[in-house]
Design a protein around this motif. Structure first.
Motif, mmCIF file in Angstrom:
data_model
loop_
_atom_site.group_PDB
_atom_site.id
_atom_site.type_symbol
_atom_site.label_atom_id
_atom_site.label_comp_id
_atom_site.label_asym_id
_atom_site.label_seq_id
_atom_site.Cartn_x
_atom_site.Cartn_y
_atom_site.Cartn_z
ATOM 1 N N ILE A 150 0.849 -1.187 0.000
ATOM 2 C CA ILE A 150 0.000 0.000 0.000
ATOM 3 C C ILE A 150 0.886 1.239 0.000
ATOM 4 C CG2 ILE A 150 -0.218 0.067 2.504
ATOM 5 C CD1 ILE A 150 -3.137 0.988 2.077
ATOM 6 N N ALA A 151 0.460 2.279 -0.719
ATOM 7 C CA ALA A 151 1.191 3.554 -0.755
ATOM 8 C C ALA A 151 0.199 4.659 -1.058
ATOM 9 C CB ALA A 151 2.286 3.516 -1.820
ATOM 10 N N THR A 152 0.563 5.879 -0.713
ATOM 11 C CA THR A 152 -0.240 7.039 -1.080
ATOM 12 C C THR A 152 0.566 7.895 -2.047
ATOM 13 O OG1 THR A 152 0.534 8.273 0.847
ATOM 14 C CG2 THR A 152 -1.558 7.112 1.064
ATOM 15 N N ASP A 153 -0.140 8.449 -3.019
ATOM 16 C CA ASP A 153 0.530 9.341 -3.962
ATOM 17 C C ASP A 153 0.648 10.731 -3.334
ATOM 18 O OD1 ASP A 153 -1.960 10.640 -4.343
ATOM 19 O OD2 ASP A 153 -2.377 9.546 -6.193
ATOM 20 N N LEU A 162 5.069 -1.215 -3.715
ATOM 21 C CA LEU A 162 4.584 -0.056 -4.447
ATOM 22 C C LEU A 162 5.127 1.215 -3.818
ATOM 23 C CD1 LEU A 162 2.481 1.269 -6.450
ATOM 24 C CD2 LEU A 162 0.809 0.999 -4.613
ATOM 25 N N ALA A 163 5.577 2.163 -4.655
ATOM 26 C CA ALA A 163 6.069 3.450 -4.163
ATOM 27 C C ALA A 163 5.867 4.503 -5.246
ATOM 28 C CB ALA A 163 7.542 3.358 -3.794
ATOM 29 N N PHE A 164 5.914 5.776 -4.828
ATOM 30 C CA PHE A 164 5.803 6.903 -5.747
ATOM 31 C C PHE A 164 7.084 7.713 -5.683
ATOM 32 C CE2 PHE A 164 1.517 5.649 -5.142
ATOM 33 C CZ PHE A 164 0.888 5.938 -6.330
ATOM 34 N N ASP A 165 7.559 8.180 -6.852
ATOM 35 C CA ASP A 165 8.755 9.014 -6.856
ATOM 36 C C ASP A 165 8.364 10.482 -6.645
ATOM 37 O OD1 ASP A 165 7.953 10.043 -9.364
ATOM 38 O OD2 ASP A 165 9.321 8.744 -10.475
ATOM 39 N N TRP A 169 5.750 3.302 -9.066
ATOM 40 C CA TRP A 169 6.683 2.232 -9.398
ATOM 41 C C TRP A 169 6.285 0.997 -8.599
ATOM 42 C CZ3 TRP A 169 11.351 2.701 -12.311
ATOM 43 C CH2 TRP A 169 11.647 3.989 -12.759
ATOM 44 N N VAL A 170 6.390 -0.176 -9.209
ATOM 45 C CA VAL A 170 6.108 -1.423 -8.505
ATOM 46 C C VAL A 170 7.235 -2.404 -8.814
ATOM 47 C CG1 VAL A 170 4.475 -3.304 -8.135
ATOM 48 C CG2 VAL A 170 3.629 -1.068 -8.836
ATOM 49 N N SER A 171 7.821 -2.960 -7.760
ATOM 50 C CA SER A 171 8.746 -4.080 -7.950
ATOM 51 C C SER A 171 7.995 -5.350 -7.570
ATOM 52 C CB SER A 171 10.002 -3.914 -7.095
ATOM 53 O OG SER A 171 9.680 -3.943 -5.722
ATOM 54 N N TYR A 172 8.319 -6.453 -8.229
ATOM 55 C CA TYR A 172 7.581 -7.693 -7.998
ATOM 56 C C TYR A 172 8.353 -8.881 -8.558
ATOM 57 C CZ TYR A 172 6.230 -6.754 -12.828
ATOM 58 O OH TYR A 172 6.259 -6.490 -14.168
ATOM 59 N N ILE A 197 10.598 -4.597 -12.376
ATOM 60 C CA ILE A 197 10.240 -3.272 -11.900
ATOM 61 C C ILE A 197 9.389 -2.615 -12.972
ATOM 62 C CG2 ILE A 197 11.076 -1.022 -11.158
ATOM 63 C CD1 ILE A 197 13.725 -2.437 -10.433
ATOM 64 N N ALA A 198 8.227 -2.103 -12.569
ATOM 65 C CA ALA A 198 7.336 -1.432 -13.510
ATOM 66 C C ALA A 198 7.173 0.020 -13.099
ATOM 67 C CB ALA A 198 5.978 -2.121 -13.534
ATOM 68 N N GLN A 199 7.235 0.895 -14.084
ATOM 69 C CA GLN A 199 7.007 2.326 -13.895
ATOM 70 C C GLN A 199 5.842 2.708 -14.788
ATOM 71 O OE1 GLN A 199 9.843 4.824 -15.829
ATOM 72 N NE2 GLN A 199 9.219 6.651 -14.749
ATOM 73 N N TYR A 200 4.916 3.501 -14.263
ATOM 74 C CA TYR A 200 3.792 3.944 -15.076
ATOM 75 C C TYR A 200 4.284 4.949 -16.115
ATOM 76 C CZ TYR A 200 -0.601 5.882 -16.620
ATOM 77 O OH TYR A 200 -1.635 6.297 -17.407
ATOM 78 N N VAL A 201 4.021 4.649 -17.383
ATOM 79 C CA VAL A 201 4.428 5.535 -18.472
ATOM 80 C C VAL A 201 3.246 5.917 -19.349
ATOM 81 C CG1 VAL A 201 6.806 4.705 -18.554
ATOM 82 C CG2 VAL A 201 5.062 3.584 -19.956
#
Length: 131
Positions: free
Chosen positions: A37-40, A95-98, A104-107, A117-121
């Motif tokens: 869980i993360a907050t933007d 899950l984390a936000f830069d 970004w999600v690592s899994y 590692i996935a980054q929303y693009v």
């Protein structure tokens, strides 16, 4: 976030609130044993999780109403999206936000036995194996 094995639900908890559970959602019965869980930067709650029925990594963003996920209460409080659906992917997500509010999600990629590692693009992105 936590997976409720008795009711097969994913619970998202609000820290420091008298209401311990923000909401509960259920995507599929086998979802959620590995959640994050993360907050933007705007305070929106996001959860990443492994959806076991199709073996996909998914993310859900709490929207309150008009979301596209199935909710346990019958309402749609979450928007859900598949991050990676290639093979058996998504366990042990984090899950984390830069600083630019990009998620970004690592899994774990269980098909290739590797970290991803996935980054929303936006549309047209892909997930590459790292490491």
């Amino acid at each position: 976030s936590a997976y409720d094995t008795n009711n097969l639900l994913i619970n998202a908890y609000r820290v420091g609130s008298h209401d311990s559970v923000l909401t509960i959602f259920m995507d599929f019965a086998s979802s959620g044993p590995n959640t994050s869980i993360a907050t933007d930067n705007y305070g929106n709650v996001w959860v990443s999780y492994y959806e076991g029925t199709s073996a996909n990594l998914k993310v859900a963003k709490y929207v309150g109403t008009d979301g596209n996920c199935d909710a346990a209460s019958g309402s749609d409080n979450w928007d859900c999206a598949v991050v990676d659906g290639t093979g058996t992917v998504g366990a042990y997500s984090s899950l984390a936000f830069d600083a630019n509010n990009v998620p970004w999600v690592s899994y774990y990629d269980g098909t290739n036995f590797s970290l991803k590692i996935a980054q929303y693009v936006g549309s047209g992105g892909n997930c590459d194996t790292k490491g």
